[in-house]
Write an enzyme that holds these catalytic residues in place. Sequence first.
Site, PDB file in Angstrom:
ATOM      1  CG  ASP A   1      -1.663   1.232   1.468  1.00  0.00           C
ATOM      2  OD1 ASP A   1      -2.310   1.688   0.512  1.00  0.00           O
ATOM      3  OD2 ASP A   1      -1.623   1.764   2.588  1.00  0.00           O
TER       4      ASP A   1
ATOM      5  CG  ASP B   1      -1.744   7.686   0.661  1.00  0.00           C
ATOM      6  OD1 ASP B   1      -0.718   8.323   0.409  1.00  0.00           O
ATOM      7  OD2 ASP B   1      -2.764   7.732  -0.056  1.00  0.00           O
TER       8      ASP B   1
ATOM      9  CG  ASP C   1      -2.019   1.995   6.688  1.00  0.00           C
ATOM     10  OD1 ASP C   1      -2.133   1.777   5.462  1.00  0.00           O
ATOM     11  OD2 ASP C   1      -2.312   3.079   7.209  1.00  0.00           O
TER      12      ASP C   1
END
Length: 232
Positions: A10, A12, A181
């Site tokens: 991922d 961001d 996250d």
Amino acid sequence: MFTPRLAVFDMDGTLLDSVPDLAACSRELLEICHLPPLTDAEVRTMIGNGVPTLVQRVLDAGHKKLKAITSQPYVLPFTKAEAVQKFMELYTPRATRLSRLFPGTQQALEQLKSAGWLLAVCTNKPEVAAQRILDNFGLTSLFAAIGGGDSFAAHKPDPAHLLGTIKQAGGEVSRSVMIGDMPPDCGAATGAGVRFVFAAWGYGSSALAAQADAQAGSMMDIPSVLPVLLPA
């Protein structure tokens, strides 16, 4: 034929601490719309599901603040689609003005690459913005694929986004790991049948760790966590 292991990241909250620029552009958009500003901390809670969702959340929060201080009716000066376009016009040229890679990111990526891993990015951020960010940090050459939120017909948590990124990178599902996250990262990995590593340093709740196959405390831990989860 031997297929290298693939680490899909991922962006961001995993590779990039992007809150400063996303928040600054959110405030610029709110100012244009004559709405009260939001703090970095407020915008941080809105990140993870792509730009249209972020913009909607930002506008809703700004409108809620406005209603708390005035009873005057409010009308958005342009359509939601135009608001998203305006945000991207603000954000794309300055995506790395204040944002920074999380500590150890470049070293971890280079270490994985040297160990024979393929690398890819699967982000709900538009592909052009993701590409520009990687270019600005000199990381583009490390990645076999960049799957943006608009690269395929679907985006995370839809597993088709992750599956498309894996295919584009030349990887195999059984030899791939997703590192992220937020719930969309976990949802895409689970739906695709891909192992998931929770990036505990990012923006997501620690509760997500319970749904992960493993977790890492920092990007510097990733080169040691991944081989345990997916041996050569």
